[in-house]
Scaffold this motif. Structure first.
Motif, PDB file in Angstrom:
ATOM      1  N   ARG A  60     -14.597 -14.037   1.477  1.00  0.00           N
ATOM      2  CA  ARG A  60     -14.566 -12.614   1.843  1.00  0.00           C
ATOM      3  C   ARG A  60     -13.230 -11.994   1.421  1.00  0.00           C
ATOM      4  O   ARG A  60     -13.185 -10.881   0.892  1.00  0.00           O
ATOM      5  CB  ARG A  60     -14.775 -12.462   3.343  1.00  0.00           C
ATOM      6  CG  ARG A  60     -14.788 -11.033   3.772  1.00  0.00           C
ATOM      7  CD  ARG A  60     -14.956 -10.900   5.260  1.00  0.00           C
ATOM      8  NE  ARG A  60     -13.916  -9.980   5.703  1.00  0.00           N
ATOM      9  CZ  ARG A  60     -13.473  -9.882   6.922  1.00  0.00           C
ATOM     10  NH1 ARG A  60     -13.950 -10.661   7.854  1.00  0.00           N
ATOM     11  NH2 ARG A  60     -12.548  -9.021   7.233  1.00  0.00           N
ATOM     12  N   TYR A  61     -12.156 -12.739   1.650  1.00  0.00           N
ATOM     13  CA  TYR A  61     -10.825 -12.280   1.252  1.00  0.00           C
ATOM     14  C   TYR A  61     -10.809 -11.986  -0.251  1.00  0.00           C
ATOM     15  O   TYR A  61     -10.310 -10.950  -0.686  1.00  0.00           O
ATOM     16  CB  TYR A  61      -9.784 -13.342   1.612  1.00  0.00           C
ATOM     17  CG  TYR A  61      -8.395 -13.021   1.142  1.00  0.00           C
ATOM     18  CD1 TYR A  61      -7.502 -12.357   1.968  1.00  0.00           C
ATOM     19  CD2 TYR A  61      -7.969 -13.373  -0.134  1.00  0.00           C
ATOM     20  CE1 TYR A  61      -6.216 -12.054   1.541  1.00  0.00           C
ATOM     21  CE2 TYR A  61      -6.694 -13.074  -0.577  1.00  0.00           C
ATOM     22  CZ  TYR A  61      -5.829 -12.420   0.264  1.00  0.00           C
ATOM     23  OH  TYR A  61      -4.558 -12.116  -0.177  1.00  0.00           O
ATOM     24  N   LEU A  62     -11.354 -12.899  -1.055  1.00  0.00           N
ATOM     25  CA  LEU A  62     -11.373 -12.703  -2.510  1.00  0.00           C
ATOM     26  C   LEU A  62     -12.220 -11.495  -2.907  1.00  0.00           C
ATOM     27  O   LEU A  62     -11.856 -10.764  -3.830  1.00  0.00           O
ATOM     28  CB  LEU A  62     -11.881 -13.960  -3.210  1.00  0.00           C
ATOM     29  CG  LEU A  62     -10.931 -15.160  -3.188  1.00  0.00           C
ATOM     30  CD1 LEU A  62     -11.596 -16.370  -3.839  1.00  0.00           C
ATOM     31  CD2 LEU A  62      -9.602 -14.844  -3.843  1.00  0.00           C
ATOM     32  N   ARG A  63     -13.337 -11.259  -2.207  1.00  0.00           N
ATOM     33  CA  ARG A  63     -14.160 -10.080  -2.492  1.00  0.00           C
ATOM     34  C   ARG A  63     -13.395  -8.791  -2.213  1.00  0.00           C
ATOM     35  O   ARG A  63     -13.606  -7.783  -2.880  1.00  0.00           O
ATOM     36  CB  ARG A  63     -15.452 -10.111  -1.669  1.00  0.00           C
ATOM     37  CG  ARG A  63     -16.510 -11.044  -2.204  1.00  0.00           C
ATOM     38  CD  ARG A  63     -17.852 -10.829  -1.536  1.00  0.00           C
ATOM     39  NE  ARG A  63     -17.822 -10.931  -0.077  1.00  0.00           N
ATOM     40  CZ  ARG A  63     -17.917 -12.068   0.615  1.00  0.00           C
ATOM     41  NH1 ARG A  63     -18.040 -13.219  -0.028  1.00  0.00           N
ATOM     42  NH2 ARG A  63     -17.893 -12.057   1.926  1.00  0.00           N
ATOM     43  N   GLU A  64     -12.499  -8.829  -1.229  1.00  0.00           N
ATOM     44  CA  GLU A  64     -11.717  -7.646  -0.883  1.00  0.00           C
ATOM     45  C   GLU A  64     -10.478  -7.485  -1.765  1.00  0.00           C
ATOM     46  O   GLU A  64      -9.707  -6.553  -1.582  1.00  0.00           O
ATOM     47  CB  GLU A  64     -11.309  -7.712   0.588  1.00  0.00           C
ATOM     48  CG  GLU A  64     -12.497  -7.606   1.520  1.00  0.00           C
ATOM     49  CD  GLU A  64     -12.149  -7.769   2.974  1.00  0.00           C
ATOM     50  OE1 GLU A  64     -10.966  -8.053   3.294  1.00  0.00           O
ATOM     51  OE2 GLU A  64     -13.046  -7.621   3.813  1.00  0.00           O
TER      52      GLU A  64
END
Length: 101
Positions: free
Chosen positions: A14-18
């Protein structure tokens, strides 16, 4: 019924998607680099305020990336420790070439 606690392994995708935009990653990299520089100088010069300046620089650059480049809300607000860990993991992965700017 309570939800199972989130793990870092679940959080990091999720962090990478953001953090998909190149500009966001560059701003995070600059901010984290400034933090590490201020941390080292603060220790060597025995000036704790430099560490605080580094924290301000890191969050300042990161939040500019989120608000003006990525157009999302920083994960720091919901998961501060995972977000911090994600910042350092992304930084290290960028340095090693495992992630791209």
């Amino acid at each position: 019924m309570t939800a199972r606690p989130l793990t870092f392994a679940e959080f990091y995708p999720r962090y990478l998607r953001e953090h998909q935009q190149r500009g966001t990653r560059i701003l995070h990299f600059i901010g984290t680099s400034l933090f590490l520089l201020c941390l080292m100088l603060g220790i060597v010069l025995q000036r704790p305020m430099l560490v605080l300046y580094g924290v301000v620089a890191a969050y300042g650059f990161a939040w500019i990336g989120h608000f003006f480049v990525e157009h999302n809300r920083p994960a720091t607000f919901q998961h501060p420790w995972f977000s911090l860990r994600g910042d350092f993991r992304l930084y290290w992965d960028l340095v090693r070439g495992r992630e791209r700017f």
